[in-house]
Motif scaffolding. Structure first.
Motif, PDB file in Angstrom:
ATOM      1  N   VAL A 143       0.859  -1.184   0.000  1.00  0.00           N
ATOM      2  CA  VAL A 143       0.000   0.000   0.000  1.00  0.00           C
ATOM      3  C   VAL A 143       0.896   1.235   0.000  1.00  0.00           C
ATOM      4  N   ILE A 144       0.576   2.194  -0.853  1.00  0.00           N
ATOM      5  CA  ILE A 144       1.338   3.428  -0.956  1.00  0.00           C
ATOM      6  C   ILE A 144       0.434   4.595  -0.577  1.00  0.00           C
ATOM      7  N   SER A 145       0.861   5.386   0.384  1.00  0.00           N
ATOM      8  CA  SER A 145       0.100   6.586   0.744  1.00  0.00           C
ATOM      9  C   SER A 145       0.362   7.689  -0.271  1.00  0.00           C
ATOM     10  N   MET A 146      -0.718   8.164  -0.880  1.00  0.00           N
ATOM     11  CA  MET A 146      -0.657   9.310  -1.788  1.00  0.00           C
ATOM     12  C   MET A 146      -1.457  10.467  -1.186  1.00  0.00           C
ATOM     13  N   ALA A 147      -1.383  10.581   0.127  1.00  0.00           N
ATOM     14  CA  ALA A 147      -2.241  11.532   0.847  1.00  0.00           C
ATOM     15  C   ALA A 147      -1.726  12.955   0.818  1.00  0.00           C
ATOM     16  N   ASP A 148      -0.543  13.173   0.242  1.00  0.00           N
ATOM     17  CA  ASP A 148       0.057  14.513   0.305  1.00  0.00           C
ATOM     18  C   ASP A 148      -0.805  15.584  -0.352  1.00  0.00           C
ATOM     19  N   ARG A 149      -1.581  15.214  -1.385  1.00  0.00           N
ATOM     20  CA  ARG A 149      -2.377  16.209  -2.110  1.00  0.00           C
ATOM     21  C   ARG A 149      -3.755  16.415  -1.498  1.00  0.00           C
ATOM     22  N   ALA A 150      -4.059  15.700  -0.437  1.00  0.00           N
ATOM     23  CA  ALA A 150      -5.411  15.732   0.119  1.00  0.00           C
ATOM     24  C   ALA A 150      -5.558  16.691   1.295  1.00  0.00           C
ATOM     25  N   ASP A 151      -4.457  17.344   1.680  1.00  0.00           N
ATOM     26  CA  ASP A 151      -4.551  18.258   2.822  1.00  0.00           C
ATOM     27  C   ASP A 151      -3.423  19.283   2.701  1.00  0.00           C
ATOM     28  N   HIS A 152      -3.456  20.280   3.549  1.00  0.00           N
ATOM     29  CA  HIS A 152      -2.428  21.319   3.561  1.00  0.00           C
ATOM     30  C   HIS A 152      -1.073  20.685   3.875  1.00  0.00           C
ATOM     31  N   TYR A 153      -0.042  21.100   3.143  1.00  0.00           N
ATOM     32  CA  TYR A 153       1.280  20.495   3.306  1.00  0.00           C
ATOM     33  C   TYR A 153       1.831  20.639   4.726  1.00  0.00           C
ATOM     34  N   ILE A 154       1.344  21.639   5.462  1.00  0.00           N
ATOM     35  CA  ILE A 154       1.854  21.858   6.814  1.00  0.00           C
ATOM     36  C   ILE A 154       1.553  20.666   7.728  1.00  0.00           C
ATOM     37  N   ASN A 155       0.550  19.872   7.358  1.00  0.00           N
ATOM     38  CA  ASN A 155       0.172  18.707   8.161  1.00  0.00           C
ATOM     39  C   ASN A 155       0.899  17.430   7.738  1.00  0.00           C
ATOM     40  N   GLN A 156       1.701  17.496   6.692  1.00  0.00           N
ATOM     41  CA  GLN A 156       2.202  16.285   6.061  1.00  0.00           C
ATOM     42  C   GLN A 156       3.023  15.386   6.992  1.00  0.00           C
ATOM     43  N   LEU A 157       3.902  15.960   7.791  1.00  0.00           N
ATOM     44  CA  LEU A 157       4.749  15.134   8.650  1.00  0.00           C
ATOM     45  C   LEU A 157       3.946  14.446   9.747  1.00  0.00           C
ATOM     46  N   ASN A 158       3.048  15.199  10.378  1.00  0.00           N
ATOM     47  CA  ASN A 158       2.196  14.585  11.400  1.00  0.00           C
ATOM     48  C   ASN A 158       1.295  13.515  10.793  1.00  0.00           C
ATOM     49  N   ASP A 159       0.751  13.796   9.608  1.00  0.00           N
ATOM     50  CA  ASP A 159      -0.094  12.806   8.936  1.00  0.00           C
ATOM     51  C   ASP A 159       0.702  11.546   8.617  1.00  0.00           C
ATOM     52  N   ALA A 160       1.919  11.725   8.112  1.00  0.00           N
ATOM     53  CA  ALA A 160       2.755  10.573   7.753  1.00  0.00           C
ATOM     54  C   ALA A 160       3.077   9.730   8.983  1.00  0.00           C
ATOM     55  N   TYR A 161       3.296  10.405  10.108  1.00  0.00           N
ATOM     56  CA  TYR A 161       3.551   9.664  11.352  1.00  0.00           C
ATOM     57  C   TYR A 161       2.356   8.804  11.720  1.00  0.00           C
ATOM     58  N   ALA A 162       1.154   9.373  11.657  1.00  0.00           N
ATOM     59  CA  ALA A 162      -0.049   8.616  11.994  1.00  0.00           C
ATOM     60  C   ALA A 162      -0.276   7.474  11.005  1.00  0.00           C
ATOM     61  N   ILE A 163      -0.018   7.739   9.732  1.00  0.00           N
ATOM     62  CA  ILE A 163      -0.165   6.699   8.705  1.00  0.00           C
ATOM     63  C   ILE A 163       0.788   5.545   8.987  1.00  0.00           C
ATOM     64  N   LYS A 164       1.996   5.861   9.435  1.00  0.00           N
ATOM     65  CA  LYS A 164       2.959   4.814   9.775  1.00  0.00           C
ATOM     66  C   LYS A 164       2.528   4.032  11.006  1.00  0.00           C
ATOM     67  N   VAL A 165       1.997   4.732  12.013  1.00  0.00           N
ATOM     68  CA  VAL A 165       1.473   4.038  13.195  1.00  0.00           C
ATOM     69  C   VAL A 165       0.383   3.055  12.769  1.00  0.00           C
ATOM     70  N   GLY A 166      -0.402   3.445  11.754  1.00  0.00           N
ATOM     71  CA  GLY A 166      -1.449   2.571  11.236  1.00  0.00           C
ATOM     72  C   GLY A 166      -0.938   1.399  10.433  1.00  0.00           C
ATOM     73  N   GLY A 167       0.342   1.431  10.030  1.00  0.00           N
ATOM     74  CA  GLY A 167       0.936   0.277   9.366  1.00  0.00           C
ATOM     75  C   GLY A 167       1.385   0.487   7.937  1.00  0.00           C
ATOM     76  N   ILE A 168       1.149   1.674   7.368  1.00  0.00           N
ATOM     77  CA  ILE A 168       1.582   1.938   5.989  1.00  0.00           C
ATOM     78  C   ILE A 168       2.984   2.541   6.022  1.00  0.00           C
ATOM     79  N   GLU A 169       3.917   1.877   5.341  1.00  0.00           N
ATOM     80  CA  GLU A 169       5.315   2.290   5.356  1.00  0.00           C
ATOM     81  C   GLU A 169       5.718   3.105   4.122  1.00  0.00           C
ATOM     82  N   ASN A 170       4.928   3.041   3.058  1.00  0.00           N
ATOM     83  CA  ASN A 170       5.324   3.616   1.782  1.00  0.00           C
ATOM     84  C   ASN A 170       4.563   4.906   1.486  1.00  0.00           C
ATOM     85  N   HIS A 171       5.285   5.905   0.977  1.00  0.00           N
ATOM     86  CA  HIS A 171       4.705   7.229   0.755  1.00  0.00           C
ATOM     87  C   HIS A 171       5.124   7.781  -0.601  1.00  0.00           C
ATOM     88  N   SER A 172       4.432   8.824  -1.021  1.00  0.00           N
ATOM     89  CA  SER A 172       4.736   9.453  -2.303  1.00  0.00           C
ATOM     90  C   SER A 172       5.698  10.623  -2.175  1.00  0.00           C
TER      91      SER A 172
END
Length: 339
Positions: free
Chosen positions: A119-148
């Motif tokens: 599974v690849i997270s492509m969530a970067d375009r779905a919210d303000h970039y200022i949230n990207q690092l916190n979002d990526a952390y939560a996505i990783k806690v959820g089990g997704i390791e791959n990002h765009s």
């Protein structure tokens, strides 16, 4: 802007009253949400907020560890002491837990649905970039390791995925093969993945790329809009967007033309439910790209004052919720006993 300016004003009024008229009272404040099979996230950030802005020697913090699976009305954080020491932070903690837990749970449910597929997270375009690092952390806690994005993957290129946008194909006059050739020349060490829905003809474009690049073509990505029907469908079949039948037929076409090695990535509107449907039907997808659905905020937290000086007292319909799994936070030991 001062951090405290982002706090609801009635918390400050309550703090002033408590400090003046109920100075010696001990209040128990409990945080919880109302869903089952939820992946808790944001506890570390909430406790960090408290340690930076309050004197944590004046009250007790009990918590569940980050990444815990929680259920309806299970207490995840409990603060016990004089209300004025921590009470103003209630709303901000609710917000931290709501966003981070929602995102982590979205990722957790996607991973479960994917049955071991990448599974690849492509969530970067779905919210303000200022949230990207916190979002990526939560996505990783959820089990997704791959990002765009490199920022989301902590600059780990082995977990950063992305081939090309439709704009690259457009620059070459809609010629997918030419766009792939340019990509391969520019990035010869990268795996070549072709985006094959530009002309709404995923079989035609995939086979054209396969003929040109052979074993060099590592994969194709389908990103068909939900408003379109791929050209492979005849009148009366009418399947919109990326569909199980579309993927099956593409897999068959690739295999019949020596493309057994070519991986299939699907994106465009995927969430846990849609992935589960594909997996239940045994659709030959190798990678799922998931975007906006990861950032849906739906797990809302509440905080109730449930005890006063050791006696149970709460508003009607609520009450003290005992959770023996809570750990006691210690400044010297850190979270979950880790310094």
């Amino acid at each position: 802007m001062n951090l405290k300016d982002r706090i609801s004003i009635y918390f400050f009024k309550t703090k002033k009253i408590a400090e003046k008229y109920r100075h010696d009272d001990i209040v128990t404040l409990q945080f919880f949400q109302r869903h089952n099979d939820v992946k808790l996230c944001g506890i570390n950030e909430a406790i960090e907020l408290l340690t930076k802005n309050t004197d944590t020697t004046k009250y007790i913090i009990r918590y569940l560890p980050e990444g815990s699976i929680i259920n309806n009305r299970e207490v995840v954080l409990e603060l016990e002491g004089p209300y004025y020491e921590f009470g103003i932070w209630e709303g901000m903690i609710d917000g931290i837990l709501a966003r981070q837990t929602s995102i982590a749970t979205n990722a957790y449910r996607v991973i479960k649905a994917a049955n071991g597929k990448v599974v690849i997270s492509m969530a970067d375009r779905a919210d303000h970039y200022i949230n990207q690092l916190n979002d990526a952390y939560a996505i990783k806690v959820g089990g997704i390791e791959n990002h765009s994005t490199l920022a989301s993957s902590n600059h780990d290129k082995s977990h950063t995925f992305g081939s090309m946008p439709h704009a690259l194909i457009q620059m070459f006059g809609g010629d997918v093969v030419e766009a792939c050739r340019a990509y391969h020349k520019a990035f010869p060490k990268d795996d070549l993945y072709a985006l094959v829905d530009f002309h709404n003809d995923v079989i035609g474009d995939s086979l054209a790329c396969l003929k040109e690049f052979g074993k060099t073509l590592k994969g194709v990505r389908i990103d068909t809009s939900k408003a379109l029907i791929d050209k492979m469908f005849t009148e009366g079949e009418a399947e919109f967007g990326v569909t199980p039948t579309q993927v099956r037929r593409l897999r068959e076409a690739l295999d019949e033309n020596g493309g057994e090695h070519v991986k299939i990535t699907v994106s465009s509107g995927f969430n846990a439910d849609r992935i589960a449907e594909f997996e239940a039907e045994g659709i030959p997808v190798d990678y799922y790209g998931v975007g906006a659905s990861l950032l849906k905020i739906w797990v809302n937290f509440s905080a109730d004052a449930t005890r006063l000086n050791g006696q149970n007292i709460a508003k009607a319909g609520r009450g003290y919720l005992k959770n023996p799994k809570l750990l006691v936070w210690n400044k010297e030991e850190g979270l979950n006993g880790q310094k």
